[in-house]
Design an enzyme around this catalytic site. Sequence first.
Site, PDB file in Angstrom:
ATOM      1  N   LYS A  23       0.852  -1.202   0.000  1.00 58.30           N
ATOM      2  CA  LYS A  23       0.000   0.000   0.000  1.00 58.30           C
ATOM      3  C   LYS A  23       0.880   1.242   0.000  1.00 58.30           C
ATOM      4  O   LYS A  23       1.757   1.382   0.853  1.00 58.30           O
ATOM      5  CB  LYS A  23      -0.853   0.029   1.284  1.00 58.30           C
ATOM      6  CG  LYS A  23      -2.025  -0.920   1.253  1.00 58.30           C
ATOM      7  CD  LYS A  23      -3.252  -0.269   0.657  1.00 58.30           C
ATOM      8  CE  LYS A  23      -4.388  -1.284   0.578  1.00 58.30           C
ATOM      9  NZ  LYS A  23      -5.405  -0.935  -0.405  1.00 58.30           N
ATOM     10  N   LYS A  55     -13.216  -6.948  -8.289  1.00 61.14           N
ATOM     11  CA  LYS A  55     -13.730  -7.452  -7.022  1.00 61.14           C
ATOM     12  C   LYS A  55     -15.117  -8.016  -7.329  1.00 61.14           C
ATOM     13  O   LYS A  55     -16.107  -7.275  -7.313  1.00 61.14           O
ATOM     14  CB  LYS A  55     -13.829  -6.313  -6.004  1.00 61.14           C
ATOM     15  CG  LYS A  55     -12.484  -5.736  -5.567  1.00 61.14           C
ATOM     16  CD  LYS A  55     -12.701  -4.622  -4.554  1.00 61.14           C
ATOM     17  CE  LYS A  55     -11.444  -4.293  -3.785  1.00 61.14           C
ATOM     18  NZ  LYS A  55     -10.419  -3.626  -4.599  1.00 61.14           N
ATOM     19  N   ASP A  87      -0.255  -0.257  -4.607  1.00 59.66           N
ATOM     20  CA  ASP A  87      -1.655   0.178  -4.658  1.00 59.66           C
ATOM     21  C   ASP A  87      -1.779   1.529  -3.975  1.00 59.66           C
ATOM     22  O   ASP A  87      -1.610   1.640  -2.765  1.00 59.66           O
ATOM     23  CB  ASP A  87      -2.564  -0.842  -3.967  1.00 59.66           C
ATOM     24  CG  ASP A  87      -4.044  -0.519  -4.183  1.00 59.66           C
ATOM     25  OD1 ASP A  87      -4.355   0.531  -4.792  1.00 59.66           O
ATOM     26  OD2 ASP A  87      -4.886  -1.324  -3.736  1.00 59.66           O
ATOM     27  N   GLU A 145      -1.425   0.369  -8.981  1.00 56.86           N
ATOM     28  CA  GLU A 145      -2.885   0.291  -8.977  1.00 56.86           C
ATOM     29  C   GLU A 145      -3.488   1.635  -8.573  1.00 56.86           C
ATOM     30  O   GLU A 145      -3.095   2.218  -7.567  1.00 56.86           O
ATOM     31  CB  GLU A 145      -3.258  -0.800  -7.955  1.00 56.86           C
ATOM     32  CG  GLU A 145      -4.674  -1.253  -7.974  1.00 56.86           C
ATOM     33  CD  GLU A 145      -4.825  -2.518  -7.109  1.00 56.86           C
ATOM     34  OE1 GLU A 145      -3.952  -3.421  -7.163  1.00 56.86           O
ATOM     35  OE2 GLU A 145      -5.803  -2.598  -6.363  1.00 56.86           O
ATOM     36  N   ASP A 174      -8.740  -0.152 -10.281  1.00 53.88           N
ATOM     37  CA  ASP A 174      -9.503  -0.889  -9.269  1.00 53.88           C
ATOM     38  C   ASP A 174     -10.793  -0.116  -8.976  1.00 53.88           C
ATOM     39  O   ASP A 174     -11.866  -0.456  -9.481  1.00 53.88           O
ATOM     40  CB  ASP A 174      -8.642  -1.081  -8.017  1.00 53.88           C
ATOM     41  CG  ASP A 174      -9.369  -1.855  -6.935  1.00 53.88           C
ATOM     42  OD1 ASP A 174     -10.518  -2.271  -7.152  1.00 53.88           O
ATOM     43  OD2 ASP A 174      -8.797  -2.056  -5.838  1.00 53.88           O
TER      44      ASP A 174
END
Length: 335
Positions: free
Chosen positions: A138, A245, A167, A193, A221
């Site tokens: 992250k 997702k 991300d 991402e 995403d």
Amino acid sequence: MFHFGFRRYHLPFHQPVRTAYGVWTEREGLLLRLEHESGAVGFGDVAPIEWFGTETLAEAEEVCRSFGDHVASDALTRLPDRFTCLRFALGSALGEPGDPDFENKKALPVAAWLSAGRAALDQVAAKAEAGFRTFKWKVGVADIADELPLLDDLIAELPNGAKLRLDANGAWDRRRAERWLERCAERPVEFVEQPIAADAKGAQDLLLGLAHDYPTPIALDESVMNTGDVTRWLSLGWPGIFVLKPALLGDAVEAIRFLEKARAAVVFSSALETAVGMKAALRLAFAFRGEPRALGFGVGPLFQDQRFDGLYPAPFIRPQDVLGIDEEALWNALG
Ligand code: MG
């Protein structure tokens, strides 16, 4: 006709989840149970994330209540598009898609999640030892001056041949995204991402521009939250990756057909749903006809009640692991 039931769950996370929208301490959602006249039973998991633009839990619950104990199949498939989580759950409870060859699929690799910041450096060795070869870090959490220099330190910790995903969860503006992408070039970064927020002004052109200007692939995403988003980015010729997702996607099966047809690069990912939703999402991942990328399901231990995690985070998930998730036991645990 189906016999229909639903149960609400409140599951405290093993550790609070930090997001751009604050700290998240428990997962709420609904488990659904559908029993066909023939005796066939299916389960679904409604796990909304409102700040991703899904319906609210209260809205989904209201629809479930309106179904009553007995519901006709056409009522189950005639919901408004915006009920993406409920539609996903009903799809899985209805038992689609069938894949007779499921048990013979190859195991799929899983990406290991690393904490934000310097803490990630101490986590790599144990995860590499466990067999992980893709790592997800992250970023966009701290100031760029503190975070960017950690990239090379982190890469130095990775085992040979490993890949790193970053991300940003939309945390950067154009200038920061460019500085990161310059740094990522010629480093083993699989992709970056969501460098720009999905709802930022001019996000679409900015993301397309970054994807064309830098060698490191970019993944969408938060920008792909429903089938309409998927078709829009495909029609724009998006050259990067799609993070899906399934639990938030509504008609995930349809979106996946479009992506397969376009030979798009796809990463299947968790929405921090229970094992019931995870099972349905992983079935879709195994059925995907395309290049298998490491799954974004290396999230556990997720819940304090580990029965709802389903799978312990491992470097590979096999079809047998997915089939071993006992939805009925989780349904009964909420009874
Ligand atoms: Mg993400």
